[in-house]
Scaffold this motif. Structure first.
Motif, PDB file in Angstrom:
ATOM      1  N   ILE A  30      41.660 -21.990 -25.528  1.00  0.00           N
ATOM      2  CA  ILE A  30      43.030 -22.514 -25.518  1.00  0.00           C
ATOM      3  C   ILE A  30      43.380 -23.071 -24.134  1.00  0.00           C
ATOM      4  O   ILE A  30      43.987 -24.152 -24.014  1.00  0.00           O
ATOM      5  CB  ILE A  30      44.037 -21.412 -25.911  1.00  0.00           C
ATOM      6  CG1 ILE A  30      43.871 -21.021 -27.382  1.00  0.00           C
ATOM      7  CG2 ILE A  30      45.474 -21.846 -25.633  1.00  0.00           C
ATOM      8  CD1 ILE A  30      44.303 -22.062 -28.368  1.00  0.00           C
ATOM      9  N   GLU A  31      43.004 -22.358 -23.090  1.00  0.00           N
ATOM     10  CA  GLU A  31      43.296 -22.820 -21.720  1.00  0.00           C
ATOM     11  C   GLU A  31      42.545 -24.111 -21.423  1.00  0.00           C
ATOM     12  O   GLU A  31      43.096 -25.031 -20.799  1.00  0.00           O
ATOM     13  CB  GLU A  31      42.921 -21.738 -20.712  1.00  0.00           C
ATOM     14  CG  GLU A  31      43.363 -22.031 -19.280  1.00  0.00           C
ATOM     15  CD  GLU A  31      44.874 -22.110 -19.122  1.00  0.00           C
ATOM     16  OE1 GLU A  31      45.329 -22.843 -18.211  1.00  0.00           O
ATOM     17  OE2 GLU A  31      45.597 -21.465 -19.915  1.00  0.00           O
TER      18      GLU A  31
ATOM     19  N   GLY B 181      44.986 -31.658 -21.957  1.00  0.00           N
ATOM     20  CA  GLY B 181      46.189 -32.233 -22.540  1.00  0.00           C
ATOM     21  C   GLY B 181      46.341 -32.037 -24.025  1.00  0.00           C
ATOM     22  O   GLY B 181      47.151 -32.717 -24.673  1.00  0.00           O
ATOM     23  N   TRP B 182      45.585 -31.088 -24.610  1.00  0.00           N
ATOM     24  CA  TRP B 182      45.670 -30.817 -26.044  1.00  0.00           C
ATOM     25  C   TRP B 182      46.403 -29.495 -26.224  1.00  0.00           C
ATOM     26  O   TRP B 182      45.861 -28.425 -26.029  1.00  0.00           O
ATOM     27  CB  TRP B 182      44.281 -30.740 -26.648  1.00  0.00           C
ATOM     28  CG  TRP B 182      44.253 -30.804 -28.161  1.00  0.00           C
ATOM     29  CD1 TRP B 182      45.285 -30.605 -29.016  1.00  0.00           C
ATOM     30  CD2 TRP B 182      43.100 -31.087 -28.976  1.00  0.00           C
ATOM     31  NE1 TRP B 182      44.870 -30.741 -30.318  1.00  0.00           N
ATOM     32  CE2 TRP B 182      43.528 -31.037 -30.332  1.00  0.00           C
ATOM     33  CE3 TRP B 182      41.768 -31.367 -28.703  1.00  0.00           C
ATOM     34  CZ2 TRP B 182      42.657 -31.270 -31.393  1.00  0.00           C
ATOM     35  CZ3 TRP B 182      40.903 -31.595 -29.765  1.00  0.00           C
ATOM     36  CH2 TRP B 182      41.346 -31.549 -31.094  1.00  0.00           C
ATOM     37  N   SER B 183      47.662 -29.576 -26.625  1.00  0.00           N
ATOM     38  CA  SER B 183      48.507 -28.393 -26.764  1.00  0.00           C
ATOM     39  C   SER B 183      48.295 -27.752 -28.133  1.00  0.00           C
ATOM     40  O   SER B 183      48.472 -28.403 -29.169  1.00  0.00           O
ATOM     41  CB  SER B 183      49.979 -28.778 -26.592  1.00  0.00           C
ATOM     42  OG  SER B 183      50.808 -27.656 -26.746  1.00  0.00           O
ATOM     43  N   VAL B 184      47.922 -26.468 -28.121  1.00  0.00           N
ATOM     44  CA  VAL B 184      47.605 -25.739 -29.343  1.00  0.00           C
ATOM     45  C   VAL B 184      48.266 -24.371 -29.293  1.00  0.00           C
ATOM     46  O   VAL B 184      48.261 -23.705 -28.252  1.00  0.00           O
ATOM     47  CB  VAL B 184      46.076 -25.578 -29.503  1.00  0.00           C
ATOM     48  CG1 VAL B 184      45.743 -24.711 -30.696  1.00  0.00           C
ATOM     49  CG2 VAL B 184      45.403 -26.937 -29.630  1.00  0.00           C
TER      50      VAL B 184
ATOM     51  N   TYR C 121      39.381 -18.206 -35.180  1.00  0.00           N
ATOM     52  CA  TYR C 121      39.546 -19.651 -35.236  1.00  0.00           C
ATOM     53  C   TYR C 121      40.696 -20.127 -34.345  1.00  0.00           C
ATOM     54  O   TYR C 121      41.580 -19.350 -33.974  1.00  0.00           O
ATOM     55  CB  TYR C 121      39.823 -20.112 -36.678  1.00  0.00           C
ATOM     56  CG  TYR C 121      38.811 -19.619 -37.668  1.00  0.00           C
ATOM     57  CD1 TYR C 121      37.502 -20.084 -37.646  1.00  0.00           C
ATOM     58  CD2 TYR C 121      39.167 -18.672 -38.628  1.00  0.00           C
ATOM     59  CE1 TYR C 121      36.565 -19.617 -38.550  1.00  0.00           C
ATOM     60  CE2 TYR C 121      38.237 -18.199 -39.545  1.00  0.00           C
ATOM     61  CZ  TYR C 121      36.931 -18.669 -39.492  1.00  0.00           C
ATOM     62  OH  TYR C 121      36.013 -18.198 -40.380  1.00  0.00           O
ATOM     63  N   VAL C 122      40.666 -21.429 -34.084  1.00  0.00           N
ATOM     64  CA  VAL C 122      41.805 -22.137 -33.514  1.00  0.00           C
ATOM     65  C   VAL C 122      42.126 -23.283 -34.480  1.00  0.00           C
ATOM     66  O   VAL C 122      41.229 -24.059 -34.854  1.00  0.00           O
ATOM     67  CB  VAL C 122      41.491 -22.674 -32.104  1.00  0.00           C
ATOM     68  CG1 VAL C 122      42.579 -23.633 -31.635  1.00  0.00           C
ATOM     69  CG2 VAL C 122      41.332 -21.517 -31.119  1.00  0.00           C
ATOM     70  N   TRP C 123      43.383 -23.357 -34.895  1.00  0.00           N
ATOM     71  CA  TRP C 123      43.867 -24.376 -35.833  1.00  0.00           C
ATOM     72  C   TRP C 123      44.674 -25.374 -35.015  1.00  0.00           C
ATOM     73  O   TRP C 123      45.787 -25.096 -34.590  1.00  0.00           O
ATOM     74  CB  TRP C 123      44.708 -23.719 -36.909  1.00  0.00           C
ATOM     75  CG  TRP C 123      45.239 -24.550 -38.034  1.00  0.00           C
ATOM     76  CD1 TRP C 123      46.548 -24.735 -38.349  1.00  0.00           C
ATOM     77  CD2 TRP C 123      44.491 -25.253 -39.043  1.00  0.00           C
ATOM     78  NE1 TRP C 123      46.670 -25.501 -39.490  1.00  0.00           N
ATOM     79  CE2 TRP C 123      45.411 -25.837 -39.932  1.00  0.00           C
ATOM     80  CE3 TRP C 123      43.118 -25.446 -39.270  1.00  0.00           C
ATOM     81  CZ2 TRP C 123      45.023 -26.604 -41.028  1.00  0.00           C
ATOM     82  CZ3 TRP C 123      42.724 -26.201 -40.370  1.00  0.00           C
ATOM     83  CH2 TRP C 123      43.675 -26.768 -41.229  1.00  0.00           C
ATOM     84  N   ALA C 124      44.088 -26.528 -34.789  1.00  0.00           N
ATOM     85  CA  ALA C 124      44.649 -27.465 -33.811  1.00  0.00           C
ATOM     86  C   ALA C 124      45.189 -28.718 -34.487  1.00  0.00           C
ATOM     87  O   ALA C 124      44.461 -29.379 -35.241  1.00  0.00           O
ATOM     88  CB  ALA C 124      43.575 -27.856 -32.800  1.00  0.00           C
TER      89      ALA C 124
ATOM     90  N   GLY D 287      45.608 -33.521 -40.902  1.00  0.00           N
ATOM     91  CA  GLY D 287      46.299 -33.575 -39.616  1.00  0.00           C
ATOM     92  C   GLY D 287      45.896 -32.455 -38.674  1.00  0.00           C
ATOM     93  O   GLY D 287      46.389 -32.383 -37.546  1.00  0.00           O
ATOM     94  N   TYR D 288      44.968 -31.594 -39.125  1.00  0.00           N
ATOM     95  CA  TYR D 288      44.499 -30.478 -38.303  1.00  0.00           C
ATOM     96  C   TYR D 288      42.973 -30.462 -38.260  1.00  0.00           C
ATOM     97  O   TYR D 288      42.293 -31.072 -39.096  1.00  0.00           O
ATOM     98  CB  TYR D 288      44.967 -29.136 -38.874  1.00  0.00           C
ATOM     99  CG  TYR D 288      46.445 -28.868 -38.742  1.00  0.00           C
ATOM    100  CD1 TYR D 288      46.954 -28.136 -37.665  1.00  0.00           C
ATOM    101  CD2 TYR D 288      47.338 -29.330 -39.713  1.00  0.00           C
ATOM    102  CE1 TYR D 288      48.314 -27.871 -37.560  1.00  0.00           C
ATOM    103  CE2 TYR D 288      48.696 -29.078 -39.608  1.00  0.00           C
ATOM    104  CZ  TYR D 288      49.176 -28.344 -38.527  1.00  0.00           C
ATOM    105  OH  TYR D 288      50.526 -28.094 -38.431  1.00  0.00           O
ATOM    106  N   VAL D 289      42.458 -29.716 -37.309  1.00  0.00           N
ATOM    107  CA  VAL D 289      41.033 -29.442 -37.222  1.00  0.00           C
ATOM    108  C   VAL D 289      40.873 -27.960 -36.888  1.00  0.00           C
ATOM    109  O   VAL D 289      41.693 -27.385 -36.165  1.00  0.00           O
ATOM    110  CB  VAL D 289      40.352 -30.345 -36.165  1.00  0.00           C
ATOM    111  CG1 VAL D 289      40.934 -30.091 -34.781  1.00  0.00           C
ATOM    112  CG2 VAL D 289      38.844 -30.152 -36.160  1.00  0.00           C
ATOM    113  N   ARG D 290      39.834 -27.341 -37.461  1.00  0.00           N
ATOM    114  CA  ARG D 290      39.595 -25.922 -37.196  1.00  0.00           C
ATOM    115  C   ARG D 290      38.346 -25.750 -36.336  1.00  0.00           C
ATOM    116  O   ARG D 290      37.287 -26.279 -36.651  1.00  0.00           O
ATOM    117  CB  ARG D 290      39.400 -25.158 -38.508  1.00  0.00           C
ATOM    118  CG  ARG D 290      39.419 -23.642 -38.346  1.00  0.00           C
ATOM    119  CD  ARG D 290      38.790 -22.926 -39.527  1.00  0.00           C
ATOM    120  NE  ARG D 290      37.331 -23.084 -39.545  1.00  0.00           N
ATOM    121  CZ  ARG D 290      36.532 -22.516 -40.446  1.00  0.00           C
ATOM    122  NH1 ARG D 290      37.039 -21.791 -41.421  1.00  0.00           N
ATOM    123  NH2 ARG D 290      35.215 -22.711 -40.390  1.00  0.00           N
TER     124      ARG D 290
END
Length: 389
Positions: free
Chosen positions: A305-306, A312-315, A323-326, A363-366
């Motif tokens: 996440i950091e 510049g990708w705020s998640v 997971y991260v759902w971005a 609209g998202y990527v995992r």
């Protein structure tokens, strides 16, 4: 030759397309960092492997394994639930071993749905939930999970005519892919809705342990303590890194367990007893290994996440899962599949397109956090080049 019409609903598979895209990227010389699959890279505990190894030397474990031969494992599962949730479980009528929880979620619709009956499914949601309903000849009503509703379905938005034909509702929290969590009051409201419309309440629960910062995901059986209409699925794949061993179980309403057991009886017996012995060891041992695993995924989450923030990708920081759902940046917001294909082709970083989990996932990527922190940083560095060209 002639083939069944049911195959038509299984023609489109985004994940098969992504597998092809990964293969092409490797063939073109890309060094692959695969963040597309939730298959843990962490090892199984030595004590569990030792039990399985010992079983291999016992020829009595080498034959077919029928239900009554699984008693020790069912005992361990019931004991785990009682210790974790304060729920006394009948190991003879309320627990069923599975060859991975996906087997159970895919086969259960065969026991509940007649052709044309409706299943209420999360959108986005796990693909086997959709596949099982399709194979049963059922129809799907997709409950949209939106960020503005914390990725929880709004039951009152389901049309009355849909409710009249519905026979089951499938939920899964902590949620794959959105990482959302649900509270016990939410599950009580889900149970009330299912009571009102006489639905089976199905809860897929693979991420029960992988929650951070004090979150303790509830079991749906805590809402349905009498187990009037609920069934829950657990897998050893996530908490114990035993994905390749294919072991899980269903627990809950005795009628649903019996029905699923009837389906299972004509499909398979059970997996090798030595695997169940190892799984029993995992469930009944100190859970320190699970705590360590959660700490590892938390560190990876924070690093990833950091790093995204730095480019510049705020998640949103997930409270649970691996997971991260971005949300996708412009200009990719309506084409997650093409984003993922181009990303792996140009950088070697593989991710799962949100559209593969349902229309509301577009609209998202995992990203799956299945690499060490240094590799995750390298992945983000590569994505920075891709995003800024």
């Amino acid at each position: 030759m002639h083939f069944a019409h049911r195959l038509q609903s299984l023609q489109v598979n985004v994940f098969a397309d992504m597998d092809q895209a990964k293969s092409l990227a490797v063939a073109a010389g890309q060094s692959l960092i695969d963040l597309s699959l939730g298959s843990s890279d962490l090892p199984v505990e030595d004590a569990v492997l030792e039990v399985i190894a010992q079983s291999l030397q016992d020829s009595s474990t080498h034959g077919y394994l029928l239900f009554h031969g699984t008693r020790r494992f069912r005992e361990a599962a019931a004991q785990w639930y009682e210790q974790r949730f304060g729920l006394a479980v009948d190991l003879e009528t309320e627990v069923l071993p599975l060859i991975g929880s996906q087997e159970g979620t895919a086969h259960l619709p065969l026991a509940i749905l007649n052709p044309g009956d409706i299943a209420l499914l999360q959108d986005p949601g796990y693909p086997s939930h959709v596949g099982g309903v399709a194979l049963a000849g059922g129809e799907m009503y997709r409950m949209p999970l939106l960020a503005e509703h914390e990725f929880l379905p709004i039951f009152e938005n389901i049309p009355a005519e849909v409710c009249a034909r519905a026979r089951m509702m499938v939920l899964s929290y902590p949620h794959n892919p959105t990482t959302a969590i649900a509270t016990l009051p939410f599950f009580k409201s889900a149970l009330e809705f299912c009571d009102q419309h006489d639905l089976a309440l199905v809860h897929d629960f693979p991420y029960v342990d992988i929650a951070f910062c004090g979150h303790t995901p509830p079991s749906v059986l805590q809402a349905d303590r009498e187990r009037k209409r609920s069934i829950e699925f657990f897998t050893m794949s996530k908490s114990y890194s035993m994905g390749g061993f294919r072991v899980g179980y269903a627990i809950g309403n005795a009628q649903l367990i019996k029905a699923l057991r009837q389906i299972k009886a004509v499909v398979d017996f059970n997996q090798y007893l030595g695997i169940l012995n190892g799984a029993s060891k995992a469930l009944t041992s100190s859970q320190e290994s699970v705590a360590r695993l959660v700490g590892i995924f938390k560190e990876r989450r924070d690093v990833f996440i950091e790093a995204l923030k730095d480019i510049g990708w705020s998640v949103t920081t997930p409270a649970a899962t691996m997971y991260v759902w971005a949300p996708l940046p412009e200009p990719w917001q309506q084409n997650s599949v093409e984003f993922c294909k181009q990303l792996v082709a140009q950088t070697g970083v593989a991710a799962s397109p949100g559209a593969g989990f349902g229309q509301s996932g577009e609209g998202y990527v995992r990203f799956a956090l299945v690499h060490d922190p240094d590799t995750l940083k390298i992945a983000v560095d590569r994505m920075a080049t891709f995003l800024h060209t």
